[in-house]
Scaffold this active site. Structure first.
Site, PDB file in Angstrom:
ATOM      1  N   LYS A 258      42.171  -6.345  27.061  1.00  0.00           N
ATOM      2  CA  LYS A 258      43.079  -6.181  25.922  1.00  0.00           C
ATOM      3  C   LYS A 258      44.426  -5.577  26.304  1.00  0.00           C
ATOM      4  O   LYS A 258      45.394  -5.670  25.542  1.00  0.00           O
ATOM      5  CB  LYS A 258      42.400  -5.364  24.818  1.00  0.00           C
ATOM      6  CG  LYS A 258      41.214  -6.105  24.214  1.00  0.00           C
ATOM      7  CD  LYS A 258      40.709  -5.497  22.948  1.00  0.00           C
ATOM      8  CE  LYS A 258      39.598  -6.354  22.347  1.00  0.00           C
ATOM      9  NZ  LYS A 258      39.124  -5.880  21.043  1.00  0.00           N
TER      10      LYS A 258
ATOM     11  N   SER B  84      38.750   0.723  16.581  1.00  0.00           N
ATOM     12  CA  SER B  84      37.834   1.801  16.956  1.00  0.00           C
ATOM     13  C   SER B  84      37.453   1.710  18.422  1.00  0.00           C
ATOM     14  O   SER B  84      36.626   2.474  18.900  1.00  0.00           O
ATOM     15  CB  SER B  84      36.563   1.734  16.090  1.00  0.00           C
ATOM     16  OG  SER B  84      35.912   0.492  16.275  1.00  0.00           O
TER      17      SER B  84
ATOM     18  N   GLY C 201      40.604 -13.358  19.974  1.00  0.00           N
ATOM     19  CA  GLY C 201      41.823 -13.384  20.777  1.00  0.00           C
ATOM     20  C   GLY C 201      41.582 -13.821  22.209  1.00  0.00           C
ATOM     21  O   GLY C 201      42.295 -14.674  22.743  1.00  0.00           O
TER      22      GLY C 201
ATOM     23  N   ALA D 214      25.809 -10.788  14.993  1.00  0.00           N
ATOM     24  CA  ALA D 214      27.191 -10.781  14.478  1.00  0.00           C
ATOM     25  C   ALA D 214      27.788 -12.155  14.767  1.00  0.00           C
ATOM     26  O   ALA D 214      28.736 -12.301  15.529  1.00  0.00           O
ATOM     27  CB  ALA D 214      28.011  -9.678  15.125  1.00  0.00           C
TER      28      ALA D 214
ATOM     29  N   ASP E 232      29.496 -14.547  13.153  1.00  0.00           N
ATOM     30  CA  ASP E 232      30.479 -15.162  12.259  1.00  0.00           C
ATOM     31  C   ASP E 232      31.230 -16.308  12.930  1.00  0.00           C
ATOM     32  O   ASP E 232      31.563 -17.305  12.291  1.00  0.00           O
ATOM     33  CB  ASP E 232      31.477 -14.118  11.769  1.00  0.00           C
ATOM     34  CG  ASP E 232      32.266 -13.495  12.916  1.00  0.00           C
ATOM     35  OD1 ASP E 232      33.487 -13.709  12.993  1.00  0.00           O
ATOM     36  OD2 ASP E 232      31.653 -12.802  13.749  1.00  0.00           O
TER      37      ASP E 232
ATOM     38  N   LYS F 239      26.666  -4.167  41.106  1.00  0.00           N
ATOM     39  CA  LYS F 239      27.087  -2.780  41.336  1.00  0.00           C
ATOM     40  C   LYS F 239      28.394  -2.452  40.632  1.00  0.00           C
ATOM     41  O   LYS F 239      29.213  -1.669  41.123  1.00  0.00           O
ATOM     42  CB  LYS F 239      27.222  -2.476  42.833  1.00  0.00           C
ATOM     43  CG  LYS F 239      26.113  -3.031  43.716  1.00  0.00           C
ATOM     44  CD  LYS F 239      24.733  -2.559  43.301  1.00  0.00           C
ATOM     45  CE  LYS F 239      23.656  -3.138  44.222  1.00  0.00           C
ATOM     46  NZ  LYS F 239      22.293  -2.874  43.720  1.00  0.00           N
TER      47      LYS F 239
ATOM     48  N   ASN G  55      34.335  -0.342  29.351  1.00  0.00           N
ATOM     49  CA  ASN G  55      34.404   0.946  28.657  1.00  0.00           C
ATOM     50  C   ASN G  55      33.074   1.236  27.967  1.00  0.00           C
ATOM     51  O   ASN G  55      32.813   0.783  26.852  1.00  0.00           O
ATOM     52  CB  ASN G  55      35.553   0.938  27.646  1.00  0.00           C
ATOM     53  CG  ASN G  55      36.898   0.910  28.339  1.00  0.00           C
ATOM     54  OD1 ASN G  55      37.077   1.526  29.379  1.00  0.00           O
ATOM     55  ND2 ASN G  55      37.849   0.182  27.781  1.00  0.00           N
TER      56      ASN G  55
END
Length: 311
Positions: A49, A74, A178, A204, A206, A268, A302
């Protein structure tokens, strides 16, 4: 659009990493294909992103940059816009739900983003973002339904195809759309008969329902470990997905977790659950892709280490 992608790549190059492409003989043996993993988990702020956030800000006028940018997120786009804005000397207002994990909140603060908290609903997030626009004159940048964001995200697949122009397929996860739309554009203009296949959580789905119905559908549930894919498609990226994406494969929660663990154990490297969805989709239908050269976008790394799905 082809020139737009190339110009975007050149524009954002000083602010992003051209991430490595990795392989795994064991995973290749499992699926029966040659695999090329585009490791966006090694991107700045840890996800693809960053590409779209940088490109979107760079396309603003000097006057707009002076007034700052705002988004509601979020997760990864909150961090991406904050870091992109910091890198370009622009103020970033980040609307986040008051339930967001501290690790995500602290990351945004570490990139000098100004956090404005709201209730954990889409309506509350959108309302507060509009208030910021009115109060400060900041430019709203949508995490996925923005032309410049889509082009920026597409540069990951563009880099992959420049390194491996003979790919037979590219797999990518789909949430807000995106990354998938950008990947599909890159494959269309720079691939050679290279269909794009998306992976999506069954919980999810959609995008799958939108793809097959021809109109944007809302999520009925978002109870998935792939928290980055709980968002929905937009009116800018959906037509691109309709036109240029070959298939969307839905995967179950245990399939996502198994794919994530496989990447951690065998390659790894750390990826978040959303990243593992594309590989999970390929593993689920591997008999349809045997003996092919397949690129896989690992979208980010993340991870909330206090909430891993396999411990």
């Amino acid at each position: 659009m082809k020139e737009d992608l190339l110009q975007c790549q050149q524009r954002i190059a000083p602010y992003i990493h051209n991430t490595p492409v990795m392989s795994s003989q064991l995973i290749e043996k499992l699926v029966g294909s040659k695999l090329y993993f585009k490791c966006e988990n090694f991107q700045r702020m840890g996800a693809f992103k960053m590409r779209g956030a940088v490109n979107a800000i760079m396309q603003l006028t000097d006057e707009q940059k002076c007034r700052g940018v705002v988004t509601h997120s979020s997760g990864n786009f909150a961090q991406a816009l904050a870091l992109a804005a910091q890198s370009l000397g622009v103020k970033a207002y980040i609307v986040m739900p008051n339930t967001v994990a501290n690790v995500k909140r602290n990351a945004v603060l570490g990139y000098d983003g100004q956090i404005l908290e709201c209730a954990p609903t889409l309506e509350a997030r959108e309302r507060m973002a509009k208030e910021v626009v009115l109060k400060y004159g900041a430019t709203f940048i949508h995490p996925s339904n923005n032309r410049h964001v889509i082009l920026g995200q597409g540069t990951a697949a563009l880099e992959l195809l420049q390194a491996h122009p003979d790919l037979d397929y590219i797999f990518a996860p789909v949430g807000g759309g995106g990354l998938l739309a950008g990947t599909a554009l890159a494959a269309h203009y720079f691939g050679t008969n290279c269909p794009v296949v998306a992976g999506e959580p069954l919980e999810a789905d959609d995008a799958y329902r939108s793809f097959h119905s021809g109109e944007i559908k809302a999520n009925k549930t978002t109870d998935t470990v792939a928290d980055g894919l709980r968002t929905e498609l937009g009116d800018l990226n959906f037509p691109i997905i309709q036109k240029h994406v070959s298939r969307i494969i839905r995967v179950k929660e245990n399939e996502i977790i198994c794919a994530m663990r496989l990447i951690w154990e065998r390659m790894k490297i750390i990826v978040e659950p959303s990243s593992a969805v594309a590989l999970a989709a390929l593993i689920k239908e591997r008999e349809n892709f045997e003996a092919k050269k397949i690129g896989i976008i690992l979208s980010g790394g993340n991870v909330d280490l206090d909430n891993l799905p396999f411990f």
